[in-house]
Design an enzyme around this catalytic site. Structure first.
Site, short mmCIF file in Angstrom:
data_model
loop_
_atom_site.label_atom_id
_atom_site.label_comp_id
_atom_site.label_asym_id
_atom_site.label_seq_id
_atom_site.Cartn_x
_atom_site.Cartn_y
_atom_site.Cartn_z
N GLU A 1 -4.42 4.38 0.91
CA GLU A 1 -4.88 3.19 0.21
C GLU A 1 -6.28 3.37 -0.38
O GLU A 1 -6.53 2.98 -1.51
CB GLU A 1 -4.87 2.00 1.19
CG GLU A 1 -5.43 0.73 0.61
CD GLU A 1 -5.38 -0.44 1.61
OE1 GLU A 1 -4.84 -0.27 2.71
OE2 GLU A 1 -5.89 -1.52 1.25
N ARG B 1 -2.53 -6.27 17.22
CA ARG B 1 -3.55 -5.61 16.39
C ARG B 1 -4.92 -6.28 16.52
O ARG B 1 -5.02 -7.50 16.59
CB ARG B 1 -3.12 -5.57 14.93
CG ARG B 1 -1.86 -4.75 14.73
CD ARG B 1 -1.40 -4.77 13.30
NE ARG B 1 -2.10 -3.85 12.43
CZ ARG B 1 -2.63 -4.16 11.27
NH1 ARG B 1 -2.61 -5.41 10.84
NH2 ARG B 1 -3.22 -3.26 10.53
N ARG C 1 -18.86 -8.08 9.33
CA ARG C 1 -17.43 -7.90 9.59
C ARG C 1 -17.17 -6.76 10.56
O ARG C 1 -16.22 -6.81 11.36
CB ARG C 1 -16.71 -7.64 8.25
CG ARG C 1 -15.25 -7.31 8.41
CD ARG C 1 -14.53 -7.26 7.08
NE ARG C 1 -13.34 -6.45 7.15
CZ ARG C 1 -12.59 -6.09 6.12
NH1 ARG C 1 -12.93 -6.50 4.91
NH2 ARG C 1 -11.53 -5.35 6.27
N ASN D 1 2.28 -7.81 7.73
CA ASN D 1 2.31 -9.15 7.13
C ASN D 1 3.78 -9.57 7.18
O ASN D 1 4.54 -9.33 6.26
CB ASN D 1 1.76 -9.13 5.71
CG ASN D 1 0.30 -8.69 5.70
OD1 ASN D 1 -0.49 -9.13 6.54
ND2 ASN D 1 -0.06 -7.81 4.79
N LYS E 1 0.29 -8.87 13.80
CA LYS E 1 -0.97 -9.14 13.11
C LYS E 1 -1.14 -10.66 13.16
O LYS E 1 -0.37 -11.38 12.54
CB LYS E 1 -0.88 -8.64 11.67
CG LYS E 1 -2.06 -9.05 10.78
CD LYS E 1 -1.93 -8.41 9.39
CE LYS E 1 -3.06 -8.81 8.47
NZ LYS E 1 -2.98 -8.15 7.15
N GLU F 1 -6.40 -12.21 7.96
CA GLU F 1 -6.05 -12.25 6.53
C GLU F 1 -4.92 -13.25 6.28
O GLU F 1 -3.95 -12.96 5.59
CB GLU F 1 -5.67 -10.85 6.04
CG GLU F 1 -6.80 -9.84 6.20
CD GLU F 1 -6.53 -8.48 5.60
OE1 GLU F 1 -5.36 -8.08 5.53
OE2 GLU F 1 -7.51 -7.83 5.20
N ARG G 1 0.83 -1.23 0.00
CA ARG G 1 0.00 0.00 0.00
C ARG G 1 0.86 1.26 0.00
O ARG G 1 0.49 2.27 0.60
CB ARG G 1 -0.98 0.02 1.17
CG ARG G 1 -1.78 -1.26 1.37
CD ARG G 1 -2.50 -1.69 0.13
NE ARG G 1 -3.23 -2.94 0.30
CZ ARG G 1 -3.85 -3.56 -0.70
NH1 ARG G 1 -3.79 -3.09 -1.94
NH2 ARG G 1 -4.49 -4.68 -0.49
N ASP H 1 -12.02 -0.83 7.52
CA ASP H 1 -10.62 -0.81 7.06
C ASP H 1 -10.26 0.52 6.41
O ASP H 1 -10.15 0.58 5.19
CB ASP H 1 -10.40 -1.97 6.07
CG ASP H 1 -8.93 -2.17 5.75
OD1 ASP H 1 -8.09 -1.54 6.40
OD2 ASP H 1 -8.63 -2.99 4.85
N TRP I 1 -14.92 -9.23 1.05
CA TRP I 1 -13.98 -8.47 0.22
C TRP I 1 -14.71 -7.88 -1.00
O TRP I 1 -14.09 -7.22 -1.83
CB TRP I 1 -12.81 -9.36 -0.27
CG TRP I 1 -11.79 -9.61 0.80
CD1 TRP I 1 -11.76 -9.10 2.06
CD2 TRP I 1 -10.63 -10.46 0.70
NE1 TRP I 1 -10.68 -9.57 2.76
CE2 TRP I 1 -9.95 -10.41 1.95
CE3 TRP I 1 -10.09 -11.25 -0.31
CZ2 TRP I 1 -8.77 -11.12 2.21
CZ3 TRP I 1 -8.91 -11.96 -0.06
CH2 TRP I 1 -8.27 -11.89 1.19
C1 GCU Z 1 -5.85 -3.78 4.57
C2 GCU Z 1 -4.81 -3.71 3.49
C3 GCU Z 1 -3.79 -4.81 3.64
C4 GCU Z 1 -3.22 -4.79 5.06
C5 GCU Z 1 -4.34 -4.89 6.07
C6 GCU Z 1 -3.88 -4.76 7.50
O1 GCU Z 1 -6.66 -4.90 4.38
O2 GCU Z 1 -5.41 -3.77 2.23
O3 GCU Z 1 -2.79 -4.60 2.68
O4 GCU Z 1 -2.34 -5.85 5.23
O5 GCU Z 1 -5.25 -3.85 5.84
O6 GCU Z 1 -4.06 -3.70 8.07
O7 GCU Z 1 -3.34 -5.70 8.07
#
Ligand code: GCU
Length: 719
Positions: A407, A338, A350, A224, A301, A305, A182, A379, A558
């Protein structure tokens, strides 16, 4: 006379880089150019200022160095550094923790300064920058320079200030391969491959810029996360960055991948209750602190996701966070865990999932854990109501997470003054501890009256772009975030003014226009993207441009249709009792405003209600007509913004002028694109005409749906 080639080149360069020539924006708001007519120049043009400091810490040395740089630039002549306090003349003293402030500040004043606080005191021609501690002196030096840069009067200077929030962090979503998740300003500024031996001078300028706005922590890796960052060679690289940051009062943090004990340690499990896993994290923490004694801690995190986490072992988020907290505690580190979690398997809205998961864990986290919560429940949308967790976990310190990178708000090109959005969130009354419990009061801890951990984090918008943020006005978002992290009760417009004055120091006209652009642009963006409470209707994956038609994605939440639920009857997400009842997660006083479509502020109408297209609004318009007018108002505003900027032609350097002009031209086109694509789409359900006085969408819905952007930043390679 015949000019030699060298001479003619010099003259040519002078002509094109005169006062209105090139400026690449690299210096951010720390420009320190001479300011015509400033009180400093008027009173001290001929004086030779002497700077002395009492103390030798790296922070005090950095403070002195910055003052020498800043003053010599602003005065246009030399400045001297002296070892001891001279008796007279123009004197600037930098006083750190080892100096008694008794002669300068009353006992009450001294007691009122928090850690990192400072006082700026003028006594005739003598000025003292007094820190509660050495970091405070550094912040004071930057505050003094900010004062001078803004041409503020120096008479009777007596100013005290200190941070209301303890941890003020940038979160870099930077990958070890140099890409930025992002990111819209080039690649990562961290050159992991060449660290620890090559130290890019940018690292120091990064630290200076952050210190100047009070940022005291940098999380340098993506949420991530990759386990390899804990390998010794990578820790050494991180240690080299930490050394550059240290004089500027900035601690380094890393993101922790929960499965690192498996991936890096070769263990069969990452179960937080497993003894070998606990030992692995304890040993890793000791190894890190041996290399980086002031290491800040971990950002995590987990179970979100696709990221690994404690839920895989039937453990809670608290058990996961406490595992890492116990490893860091002996060294003074913290965990920022987080709350951005939501599950595909849950049929629940969500917007409700993080609350459901975390509220039962209130009070179960160790003292050195903070739960880091995004400003809204989905988000980082252009506009969201505040996250229901704020005020709902009184026994757990909550950190605010804002996104500075845009973003969902026009990415690299749109000018959107995010400060207004931050302020809207921070000023929102949650009623959690009675009326007047603003989100700001929860974040700075004052709502609870204890000395808890406090933090605000911003997802950075910085990259290798020469001006750091790509879009010049992205610098203002970075700046405003830092100032609000220092004081979450502050007003965005005050920080817009500061930024504009320092960024365009010699032209009040440019300053005023820039401030105005920052002040009006967030509302404009919401209008041309997601008016009346619409949300999550952008393009898939890359999140670039409009995509209200998106319906086929790996997960329902999504898609866009999950959020707007448009059909022939109406549009919007019913989050009242008749729907998902997300409102039930807020205090009843808060919820009361939103429960009925009649009292719900129009800005959140479709966030909370599914309403017929012909529903009448207080304005007298039908919902459909209001949607049309809002989209048009947003796009029209961008046209005005462009016109106002163009009126500045010739009033500032060509390079920055042109760069903003070109971005605004893109924004104007894209605002119309958003407007037309969304109205064409929603009209296919409402079947109602666009009001006669408004322009109709330029193209058919099929045209907008058919557009593809294979190389938009953020897309996973498919082409
Ligand atoms: C959003 C974003 C992701 C990011 C995620 C997060 O979904 O698009 O790229 O990893 O937020 O905050 O963990």
């Amino acid at each position: 006379m015949r000019l030699t080639p060298v001479f003619s080149l010099t003259i040519f360069l002078l002509l094109i880089t005169g006062p209105l020539g090139a400026d690449d924006g690299y210096r951010l708001w720390l420009r320190y150019d001479e300011i015509a007519d400033s009180p400093l120049r008027k009173s001290y043009a001929k004086a030779l200022p002497r700077v002395f400091r009492e103390g030798d810490s790296p922070q005090l040395c950095a403070a002195e160095e910055e003052l020498l740089l800043g003053l010599s630039g602003l005065l246009g002549h030399g400045v001297e550094s002296t070892a001891a306090a001279p008796a007279k003349g123009l004197i600037l003293g930098v006083l750190g923790r080892s100096t008694s402030l008794d002669g300068l500040l009353s006992a009450e004043e001294q007691a009122s300064l928090p850690d990192g606080g400072y006082a700026l005191i003028g006594q005739g021609k003598q000025f003292y920058i007094a820190g509660k501690d050495d970091r405070g002196a550094l912040y004071g030096a930057f505050a003094f320079l900010r004062y001078l840069q803004r041409g503020r009067p120096l008479d009777d200077l007596h100013l005290l200030d200190g941070p209301r929030v303890k941890n003020r962090l940038l979160n870099h979503w930077d990958n070890l391969d140099g890409t930025v998740e992002r990111g819209y300003a080039g690649f990562s500024i961290w050159n992991w491959h060449q660290l620890p031996h090559y130290l890019d001078p940018r690292y120091t300028d990064y630290a200076r810029a952050n210190a100047s706005i009070g940022i005291n922590g940098a999380v340098v890796t993506n949420v991530n996360a990759k386990a390899i960052v804990f390998r010794r060679d990578y820790l050494q690289k991180a240690a080299a960055l930490a050394e550059v940051f240290r004089p500027y009062g900035i601690r380094i943090y890393l993101t922790a991948r929960f499965s690192a004990p498996i991936e890096l340690g070769g263990l069969p499990t990452a179960d937080p209750e497993d003894a070998a896993v606990k030992k692995w994290w304890q040993d890793k923490a000791s190894e890190i602190y041996a290399l980086i004694p002031d290491f800040g801690g971990f950002v995590v995190k987990a179970n979100s996701e696709g990221q690994p986490g404690p839920r895989e072992y039937g453990r809670t988020h608290a058990q996961g966070a406490n595992l890492l907290a116990d490893a860091l505690a002996p060294h003074g580190g913290i965990v920022m865990w987080r709350a951005f979690v939501y599950s595909n398997e849950e049929p629940v809205d969500r917007a409700k999932q993080a609350y459901d998961e975390f509220v039962p864990l209130d009070g179960k986290f160790r003292d050195n854990v903070m739960v880091q919560v995004k400003n809204g429940p989905i988000d980082f949308q252009p506009r969201e109501p505040v996250h229901p967790l704020f005020g709902s976990m009184p026994h757990t310190p909550l950190a605010m997470e804002f996104q500075i990178t845009k973003e969902y708000l026009g990415q690299g090109t749109h000018l959107v003054g995010l400060g207004k959005m931050y302020e809207e969130v921070l000023q929102t009354d949650t009623y959690a501890e009675g009326p007047g419990t603003r989100v700001a009061d929860i974040i700075d801890g004052s709502a609870y009256g204890d000395d808890r951990l406090t933090a605000m984090a911003g997802v950075a918008n910085i990259g290798t772009a020469r001006n750091w943020t790509g879009n010049l006005f992205g610098q203002a978002d970075w700046y405003t975030f830092g100032r609000l992290a220092w004081n979450p009760t502050g007003k965005a417009e005050d920080y817009f003014r500061e930024w504009s004055q320092m960024t365009f120091p010699n032209s009040p006209t440019v300053q005023e226009t820039a401030q105005n652009l920052l002040a009006v642009s967030h509302e404009a963006c919401v209008n041309y993207m997601t008016p009346l409470g619409l949300h999550h209707i952008m393009g898939p994956d890359h999140h670039y441009g409009p995509g209200p038609w998106i319906k086929d994605m790996p997960r329902a939440d999504w898609t866009s249709v999950y959020y707007h639920k448009a059909d022939a009857e109406g549009v919007g997400f019913d989050r009242t009792k008749t729907g998902s009842d997300a409102l039930e997660q807020y205090t009843s006083r808060f919820a009361a405003r939103y429960e009925s479509p009649d009292s719900c502020p129009p800005a959140f109408l479709l966030w909370y209600h599914h309403l017929p297209w012909d529903h009448k609004l207080p304005s007298g318009n039908t919902l459909w007509a209001e949607l049309c007018y809002s989209y048009h108002a947003g796009a029209t505003k961008v046209g005005e913004m462009l016109k106002n900027w163009k009126s500045l032609s010739g009033r500032l350097d060509q390079e920055r002028y042109e760069s903003v002009r070109m971005h605004l031209e893109i924004q104007e086109k894209e605002a119309k694109w958003w407007r037309d694509a969304c109205l064409a789409y929603f009209q296919s359900f409402s079947g109602m005409p666009v009001p006669a006085e408004l322009e109709k969408p330029t193209h058919s819905l099929e045209y907008y749906e058919g557009l593809t952007f294979p190389y938009a930043p953020g897309i996973k390679a498919k082409w």
